[in-house]
Design a protein around this motif. Structure first.
Motif, PDB file in Angstrom:
ATOM      1  N   ILE A   7     -12.144   1.523   2.345  1.00  0.00           N
ATOM      2  CA  ILE A   7     -13.334   1.811   3.157  1.00  0.00           C
ATOM      3  C   ILE A   7     -13.820   3.210   2.827  1.00  0.00           C
ATOM      4  CG2 ILE A   7     -14.320   2.000   5.462  1.00  0.00           C
ATOM      5  CD1 ILE A   7     -12.226   0.096   6.512  1.00  0.00           C
ATOM      6  N   ILE A   8     -15.120   3.312   2.494  1.00  0.00           N
ATOM      7  CA  ILE A   8     -15.759   4.605   2.241  1.00  0.00           C
ATOM      8  C   ILE A   8     -16.499   5.011   3.506  1.00  0.00           C
ATOM      9  CG2 ILE A   8     -17.459   5.846   0.863  1.00  0.00           C
ATOM     10  CD1 ILE A   8     -16.997   3.725  -1.351  1.00  0.00           C
ATOM     11  N   VAL A  32      -7.162   1.182   2.768  1.00  0.00           N
ATOM     12  CA  VAL A  32      -7.139   2.533   2.219  1.00  0.00           C
ATOM     13  C   VAL A  32      -8.433   3.229   2.639  1.00  0.00           C
ATOM     14  CG1 VAL A  32      -6.866   3.952   0.156  1.00  0.00           C
ATOM     15  CG2 VAL A  32      -5.826   1.659   0.254  1.00  0.00           C
ATOM     16  N   PHE A  33      -8.324   4.359   3.318  1.00  0.00           N
ATOM     17  CA  PHE A  33      -9.471   5.050   3.899  1.00  0.00           C
ATOM     18  C   PHE A  33      -9.875   6.265   3.070  1.00  0.00           C
ATOM     19  CE2 PHE A  33      -7.316   2.904   7.390  1.00  0.00           C
ATOM     20  CZ  PHE A  33      -8.365   2.338   8.107  1.00  0.00           C
ATOM     21  N   TYR A  34     -11.192   6.407   2.866  1.00  0.00           N
ATOM     22  CA  TYR A  34     -11.703   7.622   2.237  1.00  0.00           C
ATOM     23  C   TYR A  34     -12.857   8.173   3.070  1.00  0.00           C
ATOM     24  CZ  TYR A  34     -14.466  10.804  -0.485  1.00  0.00           C
ATOM     25  OH  TYR A  34     -15.182  11.912  -0.846  1.00  0.00           O
ATOM     26  N   GLU A  57     -12.715   8.857  -6.248  1.00  0.00           N
ATOM     27  CA  GLU A  57     -12.227   8.281  -7.517  1.00  0.00           C
ATOM     28  C   GLU A  57     -10.873   7.603  -7.334  1.00  0.00           C
ATOM     29  OE1 GLU A  57     -13.951   7.946 -10.374  1.00  0.00           O
ATOM     30  OE2 GLU A  57     -15.562   8.753  -9.131  1.00  0.00           O
ATOM     31  N   ASP A  58     -10.025   8.165  -6.465  1.00  0.00           N
ATOM     32  CA  ASP A  58      -8.715   7.558  -6.201  1.00  0.00           C
ATOM     33  C   ASP A  58      -8.880   6.160  -5.619  1.00  0.00           C
ATOM     34  OD1 ASP A  58      -7.639   9.943  -7.036  1.00  0.00           O
ATOM     35  OD2 ASP A  58      -7.254  10.709  -5.018  1.00  0.00           O
ATOM     36  N   ILE A  79     -25.466   5.342  -4.102  1.00  0.00           N
ATOM     37  CA  ILE A  79     -24.517   6.069  -4.953  1.00  0.00           C
ATOM     38  C   ILE A  79     -23.146   5.389  -4.900  1.00  0.00           C
ATOM     39  CG2 ILE A  79     -23.325   8.274  -5.317  1.00  0.00           C
ATOM     40  CD1 ILE A  79     -25.823   9.574  -3.886  1.00  0.00           C
ATOM     41  N   ASN A  80     -22.653   5.155  -3.690  1.00  0.00           N
ATOM     42  CA  ASN A  80     -21.285   4.636  -3.527  1.00  0.00           C
ATOM     43  C   ASN A  80     -21.143   3.156  -3.878  1.00  0.00           C
ATOM     44  OD1 ASN A  80     -20.311   7.129  -2.630  1.00  0.00           O
ATOM     45  ND2 ASN A  80     -20.867   6.698  -0.510  1.00  0.00           N
ATOM     46  N   THR A  81     -22.095   2.342  -3.448  1.00  0.00           N
ATOM     47  CA  THR A  81     -21.972   0.898  -3.701  1.00  0.00           C
ATOM     48  C   THR A  81     -22.010   0.579  -5.198  1.00  0.00           C
ATOM     49  OG1 THR A  81     -22.625   0.097  -1.511  1.00  0.00           O
ATOM     50  CG2 THR A  81     -23.151  -1.319  -3.374  1.00  0.00           C
TER      51      THR A  81
END
Length: 337
Positions: A7-8, A32-34, A57-58, A79-81
């Motif tokens: 999840i971003i 996994v959280f960012y 990036e991780d 940008i993210n998608t």
């Protein structure tokens, strides 16, 4: 089949919707959280038993992660998608798909190149009352749809957002871009398209910042209210109101007027769908309470997204449909950027 998801963005939409629904899904092993604010990511990782990615990036290079929710603020979706898609991840992107149709095209190109699944979080399609209403409309039991009215309003995002303050990004032009139109309005635009199997073509709208102020006490940079008249490609006429200043109970109601009767959706808390026929008879459907900021229930979005990955199904809310709704938002705001 079990796999990890990422999840971003770790704001309220992640905490109350995405994370709990992923945790409840039997196919999800770990979340996994960012977040740019690593403490937010750490808090959610502790709450939901997941782990933290220190850098975006991780998250993108982690081969155990099959799917990603893009819960970043509006201005970062384009940008993210694409980055997530191009990294070989399936993506569930929060609405609106982008801040403009122009920015959305970047996402569509990444989707095409990657061949990965992209779904947009238009959760109103998944409520039992809306699905039953679509079934009735498609059956022609009430004849053709003639007109409609829909509204979505509550007290505003400052009480929902993670900061619980007027400094919320929803009030910032450079981050939110479209204010209440892109926050609440796009839900109802997508819903009308879904229910009527049609698209809104012509728009006449008023919008403004009527009451909300930012952290400096100044009127916000985006609209907090929209009222509009709409016409679809098939000639249906309708009205819509979207508001961040309904200072009482949330309003999430829609009415569909047909040749032989009326469908009232989420007007009555006990009977979420009411069918009134022109002969005076009434059918009440007791289905489920709609999810609100104060009543967090499973939206069905995450389960639908995971299902389309596991069973290789088409996305239940496509990028093309998301762009169609975004075009209406641009017309409401008088924008072509």
């Amino acid at each position: 089949m079990k796999f990890n998801v990422g999840i971003i963005g770790c704001g309220s939409i992640t905490r109350f919707r995405h994370a709990p629904e992923y945790k409840a899904n039997p196919h999800v092993e770990e979340i996994v959280f960012y977040d740019r604010n690593i403490e937010r990511a750490q808090r959610l990782a502790e709450e939901f038993g997941g782990r933290v990615a220190e850098k975006l990036e991780d998250l993108l290079t982690d081969s155990s992660i099959v799917a990603i929710s893009d819960c970043s603020s509006n201005e970062a979706h384009h940008i993210n998608t694409p980055k997530a898609l191009e990294s070989g991840k399936h993506v569930l992107c929060e609405k609106p798909l982008a801040i403009s149709v122009k920015h959305a095209k970047i996402i569509l190109e990444a989707e095409r190149k990657s061949g990965k699944k992209l779904m947009i979080d238009q959760n109103q399609r998944f409520t039992k009352a809306h699905q039953k209403a679509k079934e009735i409309i498609q059956s022609q039991e009430l004849g053709e749809v003639l007109t409609f009215k829909t509204s979505f309003g509550h007290q505003g995002p400052e009480s929902w957002g993670v900061t619980k303050s007027n400094a919320t990004w929803f009030f910032k032009k450079d981050r939110s871009h479209s204010g209440v139109a892109g926050d609440l309005g796009i839900h109802k635009i997508d819903l009308i398209h879904y229910l009527l199997d049609d698209e809104i073509e012509d728009v006449h709208a008023f919008h403004g910042a009527l009451d909300k102020v930012d952290e400096h006490g100044k009127p916000i940079e985006v609209c907090d209210n929209v009222v509009c008249a709409l016409k679809t490609k098939k000639g249906r006429l309708g009205t819509a109101s979207f508001s961040w200043t309904y200072y009482g109970a949330e309003d999430n109601a829609t009415t569909i007027y047909c040749q032989k009767g009326i469908l009232k959706i989420y007007h009555d808390p006990e009977a979420q769908l009411i069918m009134e026929m022109n002969d005076g008879s009434v059918v009440k459907y007791e289905l489920e309470q709609i999810q609100t900021n104060d009543n967090q229930t499973n939206t069905g979005v995450i389960d639908a997204f995971i299902d389309c990955i596991v069973n290789d199904l088409n996305s239940p809310v496509t990028s093309r449909e998301a762009v169609a709704s975004l075009k209406v938002v641009e017309k409401i705001l008088g924008s072509s950027n």
